[in-house]
Design a protein around this motif. Structure first.
Motif, PDB file in Angstrom:
ATOM      1  N   GLY A  21      10.411 -17.028  -4.475  1.00 22.78           N
ATOM      2  CA  GLY A  21      11.132 -18.371  -4.989  1.00 22.78           C
ATOM      3  C   GLY A  21      10.063 -19.120  -5.536  1.00 22.78           C
ATOM      4  N   ASP A  45      10.671 -15.090  -8.908  1.00 24.45           N
ATOM      5  CA  ASP A  45      11.659 -15.935  -9.065  1.00 24.45           C
ATOM      6  C   ASP A  45      12.745 -15.422 -10.200  1.00 24.45           C
ATOM      7  OD1 ASP A  45      11.332 -19.411  -8.489  1.00 24.45           O
ATOM      8  OD2 ASP A  45      13.169 -18.510  -9.940  1.00 24.45           O
ATOM      9  N   ASP A  69      14.844 -10.853  -8.150  1.00 23.56           N
ATOM     10  CA  ASP A  69      15.818 -11.414  -7.246  1.00 23.56           C
ATOM     11  C   ASP A  69      15.205 -11.451  -5.797  1.00 23.56           C
ATOM     12  OD1 ASP A  69      17.772 -12.377  -5.659  1.00 23.56           O
ATOM     13  OD2 ASP A  69      19.400 -11.372  -7.062  1.00 23.56           O
ATOM     14  N   SER A  86       8.639 -20.721   0.194  1.00 20.72           N
ATOM     15  CA  SER A  86       8.206 -22.422   0.114  1.00 20.72           C
ATOM     16  C   SER A  86       9.515 -23.222  -0.445  1.00 20.72           C
ATOM     17  CB  SER A  86       6.771 -22.592  -0.277  1.00 20.72           C
ATOM     18  OG  SER A  86       6.923 -24.107  -0.373  1.00 20.72           O
TER      19      SER A  86
HETATM   20  C1  LIG Z   1      12.639 -25.434  -5.303  1.00 17.57           C
HETATM   21  S1  LIG Z   1      12.123 -24.212  -5.865  1.00 17.57           S
HETATM   22  C2  LIG Z   1      10.676 -23.955  -4.767  1.00 17.57           C
HETATM   23  C3  LIG Z   1       9.554 -23.537  -5.656  1.00 17.57           C
HETATM   24  C4  LIG Z   1       8.134 -23.429  -4.965  1.00 17.57           C
HETATM   25  N1  LIG Z   1       8.416 -22.334  -4.051  1.00 17.57           N
HETATM   26  C5  LIG Z   1       7.610 -24.610  -4.213  1.00 17.57           C
HETATM   27  O1  LIG Z   1       7.317 -24.764  -3.050  1.00 17.57           O
HETATM   28  O2  LIG Z   1       7.691 -25.705  -4.864  1.00 17.57           O
HETATM   29  C6  LIG Z   1      13.163 -23.003  -5.543  1.00 17.57           C
HETATM   30  C7  LIG Z   1      13.199 -21.903  -6.415  1.00 17.57           C
HETATM   31  O3  LIG Z   1      13.924 -20.584  -5.803  1.00 17.57           O
HETATM   32  C8  LIG Z   1      14.155 -19.676  -6.951  1.00 17.57           C
HETATM   33  N2  LIG Z   1      15.383 -19.157  -6.457  1.00 17.57           N
HETATM   34  C9  LIG Z   1      16.696 -19.113  -6.116  1.00 17.57           C
HETATM   35  N3  LIG Z   1      17.364 -18.095  -5.637  1.00 17.57           N
HETATM   36  C10 LIG Z   1      16.563 -17.123  -5.832  1.00 17.57           C
HETATM   37  C11 LIG Z   1      16.649 -15.812  -5.572  1.00 17.57           C
HETATM   38  N4  LIG Z   1      17.570 -15.074  -5.259  1.00 17.57           N
HETATM   39  N5  LIG Z   1      15.305 -14.916  -5.790  1.00 17.57           N
HETATM   40  C12 LIG Z   1      14.104 -15.632  -6.112  1.00 17.57           C
HETATM   41  N6  LIG Z   1      14.157 -16.839  -6.479  1.00 17.57           N
HETATM   42  C13 LIG Z   1      15.134 -17.553  -6.332  1.00 17.57           C
HETATM   43  C14 LIG Z   1      14.915 -21.086  -7.930  1.00 17.57           C
HETATM   44  O4  LIG Z   1      14.780 -20.401  -9.148  1.00 17.57           O
HETATM   45  C15 LIG Z   1      13.758 -22.043  -7.731  1.00 17.57           C
HETATM   46  O5  LIG Z   1      12.767 -21.802  -8.718  1.00 17.57           O
END
Ligand SMILES: C[S@@+](CC[C@H](N)C(=O)[O-])C[C@H]1O[C@@H](n2cnc3c(N)ncnc32)[C@H](O)[C@@H]1O
Length: 244
Positions: A21, A45, A69, A86
């Motif tokens: 993510g 992501d 994913d 995070s």
């Molecule tokens: C608020 S952001 C956090 C970004 C970064 N880790 C930070 O700390 O700033 C949450 C992220 O989770 C990703 N996300 C949501 N579901 C996911 C999944 N099943 N697999 C991978 N990423 C995912 C979203 O696309 C988004 O970019």
């Protein structure tokens, strides 16, 4: 992030690191600083637009980004030394599946780093952040995007305990007291301006007219309140665990 660097200081060289993510890759900066012995950091992501921005930002060839994913991590079991997540857990429709995948790909004795902003034990100014964030989550949910409320400290600790890992360390940062030392009223106002701009554009995406009107009213009330109270970011909780 001196405290995390200290906790991770015993890690060997040639580490393979995975950030789940990763979004725009903000947490990768923390990983680079705390794990100078990395041989690769891969950020995954599901959002391509975010990954493209992250690719632009990092020129280090040891850092790569992949559209993947977290519910189905395409790496072999027991192949990663350190894995992080995070401020993402509250964005997941099935956090248990993502966490179990993270655990699967982690090597025995490898480390999981869980970092999340928390919703309880916040000062009045920090509650401004929590309120803005929860409103964003509510509107995202109406737009069909999974974005739950952030967890309390106790909820987060329980989620991690259920993973059956060995707890290495846990600490809070970005507390009210830390922010009070460097407070800058101009900057606080700028952050609030940005938050309200982002909320306004999300509300514009709501096609249901009644919802649109309702959230504009909520936004106006919140705007008046928060410009009076001010804005500090919410305290974050960092938990480091080892795979048994
Ligand atoms: C608020 S952001 C956090 C970004 C970064 N880790 C930070 O700390 O700033 C949450 C992220 O989770 C990703 N996300 C949501 N579901 C996911 C999944 N099943 N697999 C991978 N990423 C995912 C979203 O696309 C988004 O970019």
């Amino acid at each position: 992030m001196d405290k995390l660097k200290e906790i991770l200081s015993g890690q060997s060289k040639d580490l393979k690191v995975l950030d789940v993510g990763t979004g725009l890759g903000f947490f990768i900066e923390v990983l680079q600083e705390s794990l100078p012995g990395y041989s690769s950091i891969i950020g995954i992501d599901t959002k391509k637009e975010a990954l493209n921005k992250a690719i632009e930002k990092y020129k280090d060839e040891r850092i790569k980004f992949m559209c993947m994913d977290g519910e189905n991590i395409e790496f072999e079991s027991n192949s990663i030394d350190v894995i992080s997540i995070s401020n993402t857990l509250h964005h997941l429709p099935n956090k248990e599946k993502v966490l179990s995948e993270m655990k699967r790909v982690l090597k025995p004795k490898g480390l999981i780093i869980i970092n999340e902003m928390i919703s309880n034990n916040q000062s009045e100014k920090q509650l401004s952040h929590v309120e803005v964030h929860h409103l964003q989550g509510e509107i995202d949910t109406l737009l069909g995007i999974c974005h739950n409320k952030t967890f309390t400290e106790e909820e987060l600790v329980k989620i991690v305990e259920d993973l059956n890992l060995e707890k290495v360390d846990m600490f809070q940062y970005n507390t009210h007291e830390e922010q009070e030392k460097n407070k800058n009223l101009e900057q606080e106002k700028e952050i609030l301006d940005q938050c309200f701009q982002a909320l306004e554009s999300k509300i514009k995406e709501l096609s249901n007219l009644q919802q649109h009107k309702k959230y504009l009213e909520i936004l106006e009330k919140l705007r008046n309140k928060l410009y009076r109270i001010g804005f500090f970011t919410a305290t974050e909780l960092m938990i480091v665990c080892r795979k048994i």
